[in-house]
Structure formats: C-alpha cells, structure tokens
Design a protein around this motif. Structure first.
Motif, PDB file in Angstrom:
ATOM      1  N   HIS A 163       0.815  -1.214   0.000  1.00 26.32           N
ATOM      2  CA  HIS A 163       0.000   0.000   0.000  1.00 26.32           C
ATOM      3  C   HIS A 163       0.847   1.263   0.000  1.00 26.32           C
ATOM      4  CE1 HIS A 163      -4.195  -1.558   0.876  1.00 26.32           C
ATOM      5  NE2 HIS A 163      -3.442  -2.644   0.882  1.00 26.32           N
ATOM      6  N   ILE A 207      -1.671  -3.786   7.272  1.00 23.79           N
ATOM      7  CA  ILE A 207      -2.696  -2.915   6.721  1.00 23.79           C
ATOM      8  C   ILE A 207      -4.022  -3.200   7.411  1.00 23.79           C
ATOM      9  CG2 ILE A 207      -3.972  -2.252   4.649  1.00 23.79           C
ATOM     10  CD1 ILE A 207      -1.053  -1.396   4.629  1.00 23.79           C
ATOM     11  N   ASP A 218      -1.648  -8.221   2.424  1.00 23.82           N
ATOM     12  CA  ASP A 218      -1.095  -6.959   1.934  1.00 23.82           C
ATOM     13  C   ASP A 218       0.132  -6.541   2.740  1.00 23.82           C
ATOM     14  OD1 ASP A 218      -3.039  -6.951   0.053  1.00 23.82           O
ATOM     15  OD2 ASP A 218      -3.967  -5.069   0.651  1.00 23.82           O
ATOM     16  N   SER A 220       3.051  -3.298   3.910  1.00 24.06           N
ATOM     17  CA  SER A 220       3.357  -1.893   4.135  1.00 24.06           C
ATOM     18  C   SER A 220       4.774  -1.808   4.697  1.00 24.06           C
ATOM     19  CB  SER A 220       2.375  -1.259   5.121  1.00 24.06           C
ATOM     20  OG  SER A 220       2.807   0.044   5.478  1.00 24.06           O
TER      21      SER A 220
END
Length: 357
Positions: A163, A207, A218, A220
C-alpha cells in the motif's frame, strides 16, 4: 519452434535478447545482453528519467546487433519482435517500443508489446525446472510488491499488494539512510553479511481492514522505514561508528520475514501448493533461503527465478512473448503507444485490434 528478439528499456537497464522455444516446449536463451546505468544514476541516489532515456537511445542499437550476431539468426528469421510497452518511465519505454515496432514493420514480423510485470512472471520459466500452473507468484521488485495467482489458463488475479513503497524502494531508501549507496538491495545485502539479524527489533507493518483486524496478505513498509530512521537518529547520538552490519541485517531479516510469512499464508489459504518468486528483490540471498526453507517445512513447493533474470532484462520479456505466441494471443498494433501504468490483469488488451493507449 518459435524465435523472438526482445527489447527492454522500462527504467535504467538497456537490454536485448534472442530466445526460442524448442520442440520439447522449453524456452532457450540464445543471447542476452544488458547495458547497466547504475553507476551514472548512483550519483543522484536514484534513476533520473531524462538520463535513462538518452542512455537507452545510445545503447540499444549495439545491443541488438550483438545478440542477433551471437544467436546466429538474422532478423528476417525471427518469428516476432517484442518490447516492453508498460509499465515504466514513459520516455524510456518509448525507446524499445519505437525500435521494436520499426524492426517489426521493416522485416514484416508481428510485434508483441509486453507488460513488464508479465515479463517478471515469465522469468521463472528460464530456470531448469519451470513450474506448472496453477501457482501463486510473489512479485517483489523495485516498484512492485504483489501476490498474483496464475491459473491453468494463464489468467492472473492479484491477491495482495503493497500500500506504500515496494520492498525494493524500501531497500533503496534505507540504504540511503545508512549511506550504503545505490542500488540499495545489493548494498544492504553486502553490509548485512556479518551482522546480527536479531540485534534491533523492528515493526512488521500491517494494513488495517475497515471493519477491524488486518489484511492477511497486503504489505506496508512505511512504518519499517520510519523505525529505521528513528533508530539511526538515536544511535548517532550514542554510537560512533554506527553498527551498520547489525542495522542492515535486522532490516533485511524483517523484510524477508514479512514477505515469506504472508506469501505462504496466502498460498495455504487458497489451496495452492506451489509458490513462485520473481523480481529484483528475489535475488536477495536471505529472502531466497528463508522462502525455500519455510516453504519446504510447510509442504509448499517453491520456484525462484534464476539470479541472472531477477532484475530487469530482455530475456524475461522474450519468455513472455514466446508464451503469448504459444497461446495464439495475437500481436500488438503498430499504432500502440506506451503507458507508465497499466493493470496486469488487463494485459490481454495489449493485443486488441484497437490498442488501449
């Protein structure tokens, strides 16, 4: 048997290659050459688009002549010309795209405009034991960190993504923070060799989901970069010199842990027994070792792109083109342009009669 000339100029590597698919279905690299711009861009701590485009114009003709000569095939003997047309730096992409389309028109051969990420996915096919779909791909490079499911029919679906910065970007920024140079991946790997990967406790960014909890797949890396910055700032007040080896090893280990854990979990949750890892960061030794060891422990077969084809190169673009030829996808219009961004799951649109860009 098919043979192609492939060109790659999406960022800061000028590359050309000639490949063929043999009668047994295996893809063979007949010639592959790369002209790197790393030393020039290292002065600025990152890629300067205008410089990259100029160097591509200078390097590409010589590279094409060299690989065609090495392969022992005339351009008229090739079945197609391929070039990366998306995603990447627009000016850089234009060099290979215009060159490829011109050669295709001159020699009356089909032109295949290749999605750069599809090239990375195809790079694993250049290994000695290429995987068979379906499988899950961890694509981890300078600009992309994604989990992509590849089905038996070649369809692709993204199941996870970063992200913020991709893992490769995080390596570059942390290397700059530690004054280790550019590109960051090799610099941090070299510094980490004698370091203690457990020396510094660093966060494994997650996330949040709107309804609570965290996204299971996901990524980050912004929190990790911030933690590294604060750690270094604190150490500079108390330590001289900085424990660079321990800092690099601790950072490298956290990145590997996050990528491996979420990739294997995604594969298990979706009932996929095979995991593929490609992209520039896939060249990292610690990451490769962790993925192979933990995948074996959990009963998931792991295939990793050969080291020579992890970073940007034209051989992977040629492999993707040969796979497209085998699928009879069609060719790309000579009127097609280039696009800095284009979704991987819409790569089939690159072969439509009316080009999407």
């Amino acid at each position: 048997m098919h043979a192609v000339l492939a060109l790659e100029t999406s960022c800061d590597e000028s590359a050309a290659a000639v490949l063929r698919r043999n009668d047994d279905g295996r893809i063979e690299v007949l010639a592959s050459q790369i002209a790197s711009q790393v030393e020039e861009h290292a002065r600025w701590g990152g890629v300067v688009p205008e410089i990259a485009s100029r160097r591509h114009v200078e390097a590409l003709p010589g590279l094409i002549a060299a690989v065609v000569d090495e392969a022992g095939l005339a351009l008229g003997q090739l079945d197609a010309i391929a070039a990366t047309i998306t995603p990447g730096l627009a000016g850089a992409l234009m060099v290979a795209s215009v060159t490829g389309r011109t050669l295709a028109a001159l020699h009356r051969r089909p032109f295949l405009g290749i999605h750069h990420l599809e090239g990375h996915l195809a790079s694993v096919m250049l290994g000695e034991d290429p995987p068979q779909a379906p499988y899950l791909v961890l694509l981890v490079s300078g600009g992309h960190t994604e989990l992509i499911f590849v089905d038996v029919d070649g369809g692709m679906k993204r199941l996870g993504r970063s992200h913020d910065d991709a893992a490769g970007e995080a390596f570059d920024k942390v290397a700059r923070l530690l004054d280790l140079g550019y590109p960051g991946g090799p610099a941090i790997q070299a510094a980490a060799e004698t370091g203690d990967p457990t020396c510094f406790k660093l966060p494994k960014g997650r996330i949040s989901l709107p309804g609570g909890g965290f996204h299971p797949y996901d990524f980050s890396f912004s929190g990790l970069k911030t933690a590294m910055l604060r750690t270094v700032e604190t150490l500079r007040q108390t330590a001289d010199p900085l424990p660079l080896a321990d800092l690099a090893a601790s950072f490298e280990q956290v990145v590997a842990d996050v990528l491996v854990k979420r990739s294997l979990r995604c594969a298990e949750d979706h009932g996929v027994g095979q995991l593929v890892m490609v992209g520039g960061v896939a060249a990292n030794r610690r990451l490769r070792q962790c993925m192979l060891e933990r995948g074996q422990a959990r009963g998931i077969a792991v295939s990793i792109a050969p080291l020579a084809y992890c970073t940007d190169n034209a051989a992977m673009i040629g492999a993707a083109a040969l796979m497209r030829l085998g699928q009879n996808t069609g060719s790309t219009s000579l009127k097609s342009g280039v696009a800095p961004r284009w979704p991987l799951d819409q790569a089939n649109a690159l072969y439509a009669t009316d080009p999407p860009f």
